[in-house]
Design a protein around this motif. Structure first.
Motif, PDB file in Angstrom:
ATOM      1  N   LYS A 241       0.830  -1.209   0.000  1.00 15.24           N
ATOM      2  CA  LYS A 241       0.000   0.000   0.000  1.00 15.24           C
ATOM      3  C   LYS A 241       0.864   1.258   0.000  1.00 15.24           C
ATOM      4  N   GLN A 244       2.213   1.648  -3.456  1.00 14.67           N
ATOM      5  CA  GLN A 244       1.132   2.079  -4.351  1.00 14.67           C
ATOM      6  C   GLN A 244       0.800   3.546  -4.142  1.00 14.67           C
ATOM      7  N   ASN A 245       0.720   3.972  -2.879  1.00  9.89           N
ATOM      8  CA  ASN A 245       0.420   5.374  -2.576  1.00  9.89           C
ATOM      9  C   ASN A 245       1.512   6.306  -3.088  1.00  9.89           C
ATOM     10  N   GLN A 249       0.978   9.178  -5.864  1.00  5.08           N
ATOM     11  CA  GLN A 249       1.356  10.553  -5.515  1.00  5.08           C
ATOM     12  C   GLN A 249       2.330  11.126  -6.546  1.00  5.08           C
TER      13      GLN A 249
END
Length: 564
Positions: A241, A244-245, A249
Motif C-alpha cells: 500500500k 502504491q500510494n 502521488q
C-alpha cells in the motif's frame, strides 16, 4: 527490430553490453547515447562496444528495420515507446546493491547531497524506486530476466541463455575481468559486489528500503537478511500500500508539473508576444547610417524598451545533447547578484535536456524538439526571444564563474549602453586536472590559451541583438563547432558598437575530452563573415525575426554561391 537491454541503474547493464561485445561480437546502443561517460571515453566505449545513435534515429523506423538494434535503457515502462514486437533482456540485481550504487553514482555528480540515498530508495529520482522499476518491467511479456549475480558468477551460462533466446551465436568465450574494467574506469565500475550494502548502508536505510521495495525483493528470491518485522504478511501488505500510494502521488505530481509547465509556457508565449510587439515598434523607429562609420541614431534607441524588461540580466546557455557537465548553470545559479533580478535560460536543440539540470530550480529549461544536424543559432535565438533581461550574457555552458561575476559584468555595462563585452576563458590543462574545483586553484592553474575566443562569453544589451536580427541560422553555421561568435562580433562592429575584452574578469573551463576539437566548418563560416566585413552587412540572412531577414540582392548572390 529492437531488443531492449533494460535495468534499474547500476544493475549490470554495462557489463551485459560488454558480454554482447566480447562473447557475441555485437555492438550495442544506449537510448541516452551516454555522451558524458561511455561515449566520451574511447577505451571504455571500445570495451563496451558502444555505438552512437544517429541524430536522425527514429524508434519506429528502427522497429520496422531488418537490422537489429540492441539498445540500453533505464526508463520506466510508462515512459517508454515500447511495442509487443520488441524483445527485452532485463537485468535484475539485489535492490539494496542497485540503490546504494546508484546513490553513489549520483553523489559523484551532485556533491554534498546527503539525502541522495533516501531519494533513490523512495523513488524520488528520474527512474523511480527499484521496486517500482522491477514491477513495471516484469509486466512485459516478451522478455528474459537475468540476475546480475548469475551474470558475474557464471557469465558463459548466462550467455548461452541469451544465445537460445535471441537465436544468435557465441563467437568467443573471452571477456575482461572486473578488475580490468576497474582499471579502465573505477568510478563507473564501482565494486561488482553482492553484499557491500551490509557495510555501507545504515540500518535506517535498510529498513526504509524493505518498506518501499521489500515485496519485490521476496518475489525475486532475495530473501537473505529479511528484517524480522517484514516476515509478517500484514507488514508486507502495508508495504504494498505504501508503494502504491507513493506511485500514485508521484504520478499526480508529474501530472501537476506538466500542467504547471504548460501554464508557464502559455504565460511565456504571451510575454514573448508582448516583447515582440515592443521590439517591432522599436526596430521600426530605429535607423542606422552605415556610411557614417560608428554612428547611430541614439535618440531613436531609448531606454523606453529597457524599462519594460522584468529582469536586469538574462543568461542564455545552449546544448545539443553533447554537454559533459553543466558547470555554468550550477555556478551562475549561485551569484551574489539579487536572485530576482536575473534569469537563466537553458535551450536544448533536441527533445531531452541534460538530466542534472532538473536539480537547479533557477534554470528555465527549453527544448526545441528539433531533428537533424545540431544548429546552435536556433538555440541562441530562442533564448533571445524568451529573455526578459535588459542585458544578455551568453557563456559557453561548461565554464565556472565566481560568485561576483554577474555583479561585475553589470557594473561595466552600466557605464555605457553601447558596450559589447567579451570575457576571457582560462583553460584547465589535461595534464594538470584539478581534484577539486576551488577558485584559488583554478586561478593558479588555468591558463589563457585563446585571446580571441568569441564564444567564451558575450555580454550585450538585448536591443542590440534584436537590432542585428540575432544569430545566423543559415546552414553554413550549423554543427557543433561554429564561428558564429566571430560572425556576430563582426556585425556588432559593423554598426559601430563599443567592443571591449575585459582583462579583469575570468571564466574557468575545466578540461574534458572535447576541449580542443577541430572545426573544419570554420572555413566556410569565415568566408561568410569576411563577406559581412566587406559589405558592412549587419543583419542575419536567417535570424531571430524572419520579417527582418536580409533578402537584398547582394545577400542572394552570396547565398547562391555558398549553398554547399
Amino acid at each position: 527490430m529492437i531488443i531492449w537491454l533494460s535495468s534499474y541503474p547500476r544493475s549490470g547493464n554495462t557489463f551485459l553490453r560488454i558480454v554482447f561485445n566480447s562473447i557475441f561480437g555485437i555492438k550495442t546502443y544506449s537510448i541516452y547515447n551516454d555522451k558524458s561517460d561511455i561515449g566520451a571515453d574511447k577505451k571504455l566505449g571500445h570495451v563496451v562496444g558502444h555505438k552512437m545513435l544517429s541524430e536522425f534515429f527514429d524508434i519506429n523506423q528502427a522497429r520496422r528495420s531488418k537490422e537489429i538494434y540492441f539498445i540500453k535503457t533505464h526508463d520506466l515502462v510508462e515512459d517508454m515507446n515500447i511495442s509487443n514486437e520488441d524483445k527485452v533482456i532485463y537485468i535484475l540485481r539485489d535492490g539494496r546493491e542497485s540503490s546504494l550504487s546508484f546513490a553513489q553514482y549520483l553523489r559523484d555528480f551532485q556533491s554534498g547531497d546527503e539525502q541522495v540515498l533516501k531519494r533513490v530508495i523512495l523513488g524520488n529520482v528520474l527512474f523511480g524506486s527499484w521496486g517500482q522499476h522491477v514491477s513495471q518491467w516484469h509486466g512485459i511479456d516478451n522478455k528474459i530476466i537475468i540476475k546480475f549475480e548469475d551474470l558475474i558468477d557464471d557469465t558463459m551460462q548466462v550467455a548461452r541463455r541469451i544465445e537460445k533466446y535471441l537465436d544468435i551465436e557465441i563467437v568467443s568465450e573471452e571477456i575482461p575481468s572486473f578488475e580490468q574494467l576497474r582499471k579502465l574506469n573505477d568510478k563507473f565500475f564501482r565494486s561488482g559486489k553482492k553484499d557491500s550494502w551490509k557495510k555501507e548502508m545504515e540500518e535506517e536505510y535498510v529498513n526504509l528500503f524493505w518498506m518501499i521495495s521489500g515485496v519485490q525483493m521476496i518475489n525475486n528470491g532475495y530473501t537473505d537478511n529479511i528484517p524480522n518485522y517484514f516476515l509478517n504478511p500484514k507488514m508486507q501488505e502495508i508495504s504494498k500500500k505504501i508503494q502504491q500510494n507513493l506511485y500514485f502521488q508521484k504520478r499526480q505530481i508529474k501530472k501537476n508539473r506538466k500542467n504547471l509547465q504548460q501554464q508557464n509556457r502559455n504565460n511565456k508565449k504571451l510575454q514573448r508576444h508582448i516583447v515582440a510587439l515592443e521590439n517591432k515598434l522599436y526596430t521600426s523607429q530605429s535607423t542606422i547610417d552605415l556610411n557614417d562609420e560608428g554612428s547611430k541614431n541614439n535618440n531613436e534607441i531609448s531606454n523606453a524598451e529597457i524599462n519594460n524588461h522584468k529582469k536586469k540580466i538574462s543568461i542564455i546557455m545552449v546544448d545539443g545533447g553533447f554537454r559533459e557537465n553543466i558547470y555554468s548553470a550550477k555556478y551562475f545559479a549561485h551569484q551574489d547578484f539579487p536572485q530576482d533580478e536575473y534569469e537563466i535560460i537553458w535551450v536544448e536543440y533536441y527533445d531531452k535536456a541534460h538530466m542534472k539540470l532538473q536539480d537547479i530550480s533557477k534554470v528555465d529549461i527549453v527544448t526545441l524538439n528539433r531533428e537533424g544536424r545540431y544548429h546552435s543559432s536556433y538555440c541562441f535565438n530562442e533564448g533571445i526571444k524568451r529573455a526578459s533581461g535588459e542585458l544578455i550574457i551568453i557563456p559557453d555552458a561548461d565554464q565556472i564563474a565566481n560568485p561576483q561575476f554577474l555583479r561585475q559584468v553589470w557594473n561595466e555595462h552600466k557605464k555605457n549602453e553601447e558596450l559589447v563585452m567579451y570575457i576571457y576563458r582560462y583553460d584547465e590543462l589535461k595534464e594538470n586536472i584539478l581534484e577539486n574545483l576551488d577558485f584559488d586553484e583554478l586561478d593558479r592553474k588555468c591558463v589563457l590559451q585563446n585571446t580571441v575566443n568569441h564564444g567564451a562569453c558575450l555580454s550585450v544589451r538585448k536591443k542590440w541583438l534584436i537590432y542585428i536580427n540575432g544569430y545566423e541560422q543559415h546552414p553554413v553555421f550549423s554543427g557543433g563547432f561554429h564561428a558564429n561568435g566571430f560572425d556576430i562580433y563582426t556585425r556588432f562592429k559593423n554598426i559601430g558598437l563599443l567592443i571591449k575584452w575585459n582583462r579583469n574578469l575570468k571564466l574557468y573551463h575545466p578540461w574534458h575530452p572535447h576541449t580542443s576539437a577541430p572545426a573544419p566548418q570554420y572555413v566556410k563560416q569565415n568566408k561568410m563573415t569576411k563577406w559581412r566585413q566587406d559589405n558592412l552587412q549587419y543583419l542575419a540572412l536567417d535570424g531571430v525575426d524572419t520579417s527582418k531577414n536580409d533578402d537584398s540582392k547582394i545577400a542572394k548572390i552570396f547565398l547562391n554561391n555558398h549553398q554547399n
